[in-house]
Design an enzyme around this catalytic site. Sequence first.
Site, PDB file in Angstrom:
ATOM      1  N   LEU A  28      38.460  46.305  18.473  1.00 18.51           N
ATOM      2  CA  LEU A  28      37.819  47.542  18.127  1.00 18.51           C
ATOM      3  C   LEU A  28      36.610  47.549  17.305  1.00 18.51           C
ATOM      4  O   LEU A  28      36.164  48.617  17.300  1.00 18.51           O
ATOM      5  CB  LEU A  28      38.901  47.945  16.885  1.00 18.51           C
ATOM      6  CG  LEU A  28      40.187  48.663  17.736  1.00 18.51           C
ATOM      7  CD1 LEU A  28      41.025  49.170  16.449  1.00 18.51           C
ATOM      8  CD2 LEU A  28      39.787  50.113  18.209  1.00 18.51           C
ATOM      9  N   LYS A  30      36.114  45.554  14.729  1.00 18.42           N
ATOM     10  CA  LYS A  30      36.461  45.566  13.164  1.00 18.42           C
ATOM     11  C   LYS A  30      35.337  44.687  12.402  1.00 18.42           C
ATOM     12  O   LYS A  30      35.005  44.931  11.383  1.00 18.42           O
ATOM     13  CB  LYS A  30      37.406  44.636  12.840  1.00 18.42           C
ATOM     14  CG  LYS A  30      38.715  45.585  12.300  1.00 18.42           C
ATOM     15  CD  LYS A  30      39.972  44.742  11.978  1.00 18.42           C
ATOM     16  CE  LYS A  30      40.408  43.882  13.157  1.00 18.42           C
ATOM     17  NZ  LYS A  30      41.157  42.665  12.904  1.00 18.42           N
ATOM     18  N   GLN A 204      48.946  57.280  14.103  1.00 19.87           N
ATOM     19  CA  GLN A 204      50.167  57.439  13.319  1.00 19.87           C
ATOM     20  C   GLN A 204      51.069  56.123  13.438  1.00 19.87           C
ATOM     21  O   GLN A 204      51.759  55.794  12.467  1.00 19.87           O
ATOM     22  CB  GLN A 204      50.918  58.606  13.660  1.00 19.87           C
ATOM     23  CG  GLN A 204      49.971  59.741  13.925  1.00 19.87           C
ATOM     24  CD  GLN A 204      50.765  61.135  14.358  1.00 19.87           C
ATOM     25  OE1 GLN A 204      51.887  61.172  14.046  1.00 19.87           O
ATOM     26  NE2 GLN A 204      50.283  62.076  14.882  1.00 19.87           N
ATOM     27  N   GLY A 366      25.861  23.629  24.585  1.00 12.37           N
ATOM     28  CA  GLY A 366      27.002  23.591  25.314  1.00 12.37           C
ATOM     29  C   GLY A 366      27.795  22.372  25.459  1.00 12.37           C
ATOM     30  O   GLY A 366      27.259  21.383  24.715  1.00 12.37           O
ATOM     31  N   CYS A 393      19.675  22.620  21.802  1.00 17.34           N
ATOM     32  CA  CYS A 393      20.794  21.674  21.509  1.00 17.34           C
ATOM     33  C   CYS A 393      20.885  20.969  22.843  1.00 17.34           C
ATOM     34  O   CYS A 393      20.442  20.166  23.426  1.00 17.34           O
ATOM     35  CB  CYS A 393      21.800  22.354  20.752  1.00 17.34           C
ATOM     36  SG  CYS A 393      22.997  21.180  19.989  1.00 17.34           S
ATOM     37  N   PHE A 394      22.174  21.527  23.533  1.00 16.21           N
ATOM     38  CA  PHE A 394      22.465  20.673  24.719  1.00 16.21           C
ATOM     39  C   PHE A 394      21.322  21.008  25.716  1.00 16.21           C
ATOM     40  O   PHE A 394      20.966  20.381  26.475  1.00 16.21           O
ATOM     41  CB  PHE A 394      23.863  21.235  25.299  1.00 16.21           C
ATOM     42  CG  PHE A 394      24.472  20.617  26.275  1.00 16.21           C
ATOM     43  CD1 PHE A 394      24.684  19.143  26.126  1.00 16.21           C
ATOM     44  CD2 PHE A 394      24.637  21.188  27.641  1.00 16.21           C
ATOM     45  CE1 PHE A 394      25.550  18.405  27.099  1.00 16.21           C
ATOM     46  CE2 PHE A 394      25.296  20.130  28.569  1.00 16.21           C
ATOM     47  CZ  PHE A 394      25.911  19.037  28.381  1.00 16.21           C
ATOM     48  N   GLY A 395      20.634  21.955  25.685  1.00 23.37           N
ATOM     49  CA  GLY A 395      19.722  22.513  26.562  1.00 23.37           C
ATOM     50  C   GLY A 395      18.454  21.449  26.170  1.00 23.37           C
ATOM     51  O   GLY A 395      17.763  21.319  27.206  1.00 23.37           O
ATOM     52  N   HIS A 527      20.044  25.069  16.177  1.00 23.72           N
ATOM     53  CA  HIS A 527      20.206  26.561  16.795  1.00 23.72           C
ATOM     54  C   HIS A 527      19.660  27.428  15.948  1.00 23.72           C
ATOM     55  O   HIS A 527      20.244  28.099  15.169  1.00 23.72           O
ATOM     56  CB  HIS A 527      21.897  26.569  16.705  1.00 23.72           C
ATOM     57  CG  HIS A 527      22.615  25.821  17.463  1.00 23.72           C
ATOM     58  ND1 HIS A 527      23.061  26.233  18.776  1.00 23.72           N
ATOM     59  CD2 HIS A 527      23.192  24.508  17.354  1.00 23.72           C
ATOM     60  CE1 HIS A 527      23.598  25.341  19.475  1.00 23.72           C
ATOM     61  NE2 HIS A 527      23.880  24.238  18.510  1.00 23.72           N
ATOM     62  N   GLU A 529      19.070  30.345  16.710  1.00 22.76           N
ATOM     63  CA  GLU A 529      19.704  31.784  16.924  1.00 22.76           C
ATOM     64  C   GLU A 529      20.663  32.035  15.751  1.00 22.76           C
ATOM     65  O   GLU A 529      20.726  33.170  15.274  1.00 22.76           O
ATOM     66  CB  GLU A 529      20.523  31.755  18.308  1.00 22.76           C
ATOM     67  CG  GLU A 529      21.797  31.002  18.381  1.00 22.76           C
ATOM     68  CD  GLU A 529      21.677  29.568  18.910  1.00 22.76           C
ATOM     69  OE1 GLU A 529      20.325  29.024  18.470  1.00 22.76           O
ATOM     70  OE2 GLU A 529      22.401  28.951  19.370  1.00 22.76           O
TER      71      GLU A 529
END
Length: 555
Positions: A28, A30, A204, A366, A393-395, A527, A529
């Site tokens: 949803l 949240k 409900q 990854g 990282c892995f990249g 990372h 990002e």
Amino acid sequence: MSESLKYLDKLPSKTKFVFITGGVVSSLGKGLASASLSSILQARGFKVRLRKLDPYLNVDPGTMSPTQHGEVFVTDDGAETGLDLGHYERFCGDPAHKNDSITTGKIYLRVLEKERHGDYLGATIQVIPHITDAIKEFIVSDLHDEDFVLCEIGGTVGDIEGQPYLEAIRQFAYDVGRERVMFLHVTLLPYIPTAGELKTKPTQHSVRKLQEYGIQPDLLLCRSQMEIPENEKRKIALFCNLRAENVIAALDVDNIYQVPISYAREGLDAAVCHYFGVNCTQAADLRKWEQIAETVRHPQGEVKIAVVGKYVSLLEAYKSLNEALAHGGIANQYKVRVKWIDAEALEKGNPDEMLNDVNAILVPGGFGERGTEGKMQAIKYAREHKVPFLGICFGMQMAVLETMRNLAGVKNAGTTEFGKDCEPVVGLMTEWDKDGARQIRHKDGDLGGTMRLGAYDCVLEPDSLTAEIYGSSHISERHRHRYEVNLAYEKQLNAAGMRVVGRSPDGALPEIVERPDHPWFIGVQFHPELKSRPFAPAPLFVSFVKAAIDNSRLL
Ligand code: GLN
């Protein structure tokens, strides 16, 4: 005082608690709802903290597949958490902490360690009170006079796993006082086209379920694709036993930056302030959100960036990455269109065909060997065609291997992550420093929580592109890795045109590589990002997207 109430000693005197549960269906949003509420309360000048309580049995999501659970978000202090804390950091700008995330596994681990230690003095250990007490202790731990603490309970009301949490928050309200606790329930009002109506029955039922657990929601945030008519709000309020003003629409919007604006318009923050009786005369100042939503709606242009990864079947697996690319776009007034490419599909397909329509290429973090040939083909393509490339990282490790294999002539250059049968250009890291203490790992040690995790400093070569991008030669970024490029190969890398331009402060661990013969080719062991925010985009992403825009090969 009974054992079970001891946690109240840690309760700050003025802090109010909002418990956020979800009903009807999962997914949803949240997490986004909680982060948005945090950001509007923050925009009213309140000090807000967000916490996530996850009902699964893993101690943390670190060992879970990203295709099941979505991305593993890493905090500065090295916790591996679900992606909700990422939403929170991006929306509120404050760094989250280890203590902001808990799972059932971690709660049980704490209780069982105490039991083994003999701390319970002969008692029979039970879900109530021991597990519920541990949950309550977590809720009040490490607080510093926040005005509001928002605690999001993962899962959907009715799940077996969630029950101890619902019991704990029911008790919490009983112990602390109902006036300091709000139960906020996020539900869905499905629209049935044949009836031409929004349906309230699932909401409900979901509220009934909560009431069975002794929880009367105080506010309903109802996901809906259209405005909720007043009479429907009154009907929901009557059947769910709450004030009609506290039935609030969470309308579908066209971009996430619109969510706080939409909630404020529907009166969510005013309702929360009114409930707690706190000063609500001054509306939230959401001008910065309006500005950013406007930029997203009317970009100056569009740029296409390929992300070549293994988890592209579930985009939540790359949540922060996707957001950071969007932030880089916003900073340049551009829309970033991501072309998600399955690394294995690239192995089977033709890289020239699959990559000839993108302005830049990114290979993200990854784990594991599957898809690595495809990633290296993408990197080779970027290198040869001078397409801007960012390896994370892995990249970054794959970019090093690509150079070693294709330019340095070390055909079996590999990483020990895939076994011993290779030239170990990337190898298991067994020792490093953290806050002045030596961290030591063994190859057969536990996998969970043992990587090099969290924020580490990195020192950059002043004449590097990366130092220019950051405007500094000292940076701190978040890490999550177990393997590391072996500096013993540095000379060969240099001879093949790759330069190590960033290292750990002791010089032992390479952090960044660049190719000086290429307009924009950067690989980073960390990372970036994870720290990118809409209002403070990560410098590497801003520059990378700019390089993509400047890459005129498609214009
Ligand atoms: N699997 C690699 C390592 O552990 C890279 C991890 C990552 O990309 N986060 O070093």
